[in-house]
Design a protein around this motif. Sequence first.
Motif, PDB file in Angstrom:
ATOM      1  N   ARG A 152      48.376  34.036  43.229  1.00  0.00           N
ATOM      2  CA  ARG A 152      48.242  33.860  41.782  1.00  0.00           C
ATOM      3  C   ARG A 152      47.316  34.935  41.227  1.00  0.00           C
ATOM      4  NH1 ARG A 152      49.656  29.074  39.359  1.00  0.00           N
ATOM      5  NH2 ARG A 152      48.002  29.455  37.865  1.00  0.00           N
ATOM      6  N   THR A 153      47.684  35.441  40.068  1.00  0.00           N
ATOM      7  CA  THR A 153      46.844  36.422  39.389  1.00  0.00           C
ATOM      8  C   THR A 153      47.076  36.317  37.893  1.00  0.00           C
ATOM      9  OG1 THR A 153      46.183  38.754  39.322  1.00  0.00           O
ATOM     10  CG2 THR A 153      48.523  38.309  39.517  1.00  0.00           C
ATOM     11  N   ASP A 154      46.153  36.807  37.139  1.00  0.00           N
ATOM     12  CA  ASP A 154      46.306  36.848  35.687  1.00  0.00           C
ATOM     13  C   ASP A 154      46.732  38.246  35.286  1.00  0.00           C
ATOM     14  OD1 ASP A 154      45.450  34.196  35.262  1.00  0.00           O
ATOM     15  OD2 ASP A 154      43.349  34.814  35.382  1.00  0.00           O
ATOM     16  N   VAL A 155      47.677  38.309  34.379  1.00  0.00           N
ATOM     17  CA  VAL A 155      48.119  39.584  33.818  1.00  0.00           C
ATOM     18  C   VAL A 155      48.089  39.439  32.303  1.00  0.00           C
ATOM     19  CG1 VAL A 155      49.586  40.195  35.798  1.00  0.00           C
ATOM     20  CG2 VAL A 155      50.572  38.941  33.891  1.00  0.00           C
ATOM     21  N   ALA A 184      53.370  39.802  30.959  1.00  0.00           N
ATOM     22  CA  ALA A 184      54.110  38.633  31.445  1.00  0.00           C
ATOM     23  C   ALA A 184      55.367  38.412  30.610  1.00  0.00           C
ATOM     24  CB  ALA A 184      53.223  37.398  31.417  1.00  0.00           C
ATOM     25  N   ASP A 189      49.134  38.987  28.575  1.00  0.00           N
ATOM     26  CA  ASP A 189      50.215  38.203  27.996  1.00  0.00           C
ATOM     27  C   ASP A 189      51.448  39.061  27.706  1.00  0.00           C
ATOM     28  OD1 ASP A 189      51.063  35.679  27.261  1.00  0.00           O
ATOM     29  OD2 ASP A 189      50.500  35.952  25.153  1.00  0.00           O
TER      30      ASP A 189
END
Length: 100
Positions: free
Chosen positions: A47-50, A55, A52
């Motif tokens: 899991r990672t944040d990219v 995405a 908005d």
Amino acid sequence: MSDTKPTFSSLGLPKADEESIDAYAKSRGVPTLDRKPKPRSPSVTIRTDVPDYLAQAMRIEAAKTRSTLRYLILKALKNDGWKIDEGDIVEDGRRPGVHR
């Protein structure tokens, strides 16, 4: 109405196993489906944040190309030089054996 059943002559088709069907189709120039999906390596979730916007753009691209986010990410990583086996880069992971 008559109870007599019609009789049909034999078409001389091969027995209905996959090898015979494929051989019969090949002899007539009919393409066959790839029913043997390439083996995939065991997977783990990362899991990672990219951002908005990224995405959203990736989801739109996946929908346009009828692929998955996993496919887009693995393809991008491979293009960046990471070693990824071809059998693990599947356009649509929901349907094994389907390749475009």
